[in-house]
Write a protein that holds these residues in place. Sequence first.
Motif, short mmCIF file in Angstrom:
data_model
loop_
_atom_site.label_atom_id
_atom_site.label_comp_id
_atom_site.label_asym_id
_atom_site.label_seq_id
_atom_site.Cartn_x
_atom_site.Cartn_y
_atom_site.Cartn_z
N PRO A 133 32.12 37.16 -9.04
CA PRO A 133 32.41 37.86 -7.78
C PRO A 133 33.19 36.96 -6.82
CG PRO A 133 30.10 37.25 -7.91
CD PRO A 133 30.69 36.97 -9.25
N ARG A 134 33.82 37.58 -5.84
CA ARG A 134 34.70 36.82 -4.95
C ARG A 134 33.97 35.71 -4.23
NH1 ARG A 134 38.43 40.20 -0.95
NH2 ARG A 134 39.21 40.82 -3.03
N TRP A 135 32.76 35.97 -3.75
CA TRP A 135 32.03 34.94 -3.00
C TRP A 135 31.69 33.75 -3.90
CZ3 TRP A 135 27.28 33.46 -4.74
CH2 TRP A 135 26.59 34.35 -5.58
N ARG A 177 33.43 32.81 -6.60
CA ARG A 177 34.69 32.09 -6.86
C ARG A 177 35.04 31.21 -5.68
NH1 ARG A 177 36.57 37.25 -8.60
NH2 ARG A 177 38.00 37.30 -6.83
N ALA A 178 34.77 31.69 -4.47
CA ALA A 178 35.06 30.90 -3.27
C ALA A 178 34.18 29.65 -3.23
CB ALA A 178 34.84 31.75 -2.02
#
Length: 222
Positions: free
Chosen positions: A50-52, A54-55
């Motif tokens: 998920p994007r979070w 990956r961040a």
Amino acid sequence: MSYAFNFSDLHTYTEVLVRGVAVTLGLTAVSTVLGGVVGVAGAAVGAAGPRWARALVGAYVELIRNTPFLVQLFFVFFGLPGLGIHIDEMQAAVLAMTVNLGAYAIEIVRAGIDSIPRGQVQAAVALGLPGRQVFRYIVLPQALANVFPALLGQVMIVMLGSAVVSQISVPDLTYAANFIQSRNFRSFEIYLVITAIYLGLAIVLRRMLNQLGSGLFAGRKR
């Protein structure tokens, strides 16, 4: 100005040197396994998480790759106790080396994942394989085979960089050299010997891991 070389009394410190070599190799082995796990897991999250997540992985990689290893080691050993996390010097060395290697391994493995043709993934999905099996059996083995030389190089860097753990009194090879020098005051001789030992360790370890990689990834490299 003449200098009289004297290696005659170094044999009395053989046990100290052997212990230092054992600690250096032990730290390298443990941090390599743990750092490899971090690298694979982080690369998988960076590729399909998920994007979070990956961040977070990206922030971790940037933080570690852009700060000195010595500072990371001091933060772990001296900083964590301020948060109530108390670990000894060996645990701090393993943790710092693992965190450092893991960050670089994430980028290396990610590059390996990116090198796999998308057609292979699409074909596996079309055959009904779940995403995890596609990653485990098709993508990951080929990715690791493609980037194994880079991973091996990073392991060598970590092993040689482990010399700084002597700064927190980990009894590694460099700590042994400092100890011997403080007893016999023959700085040139002992550090020449230590240099030769590090060189020998790096050459032997590289050859061993190359042979291991050749056996594990035979036929998988693109």
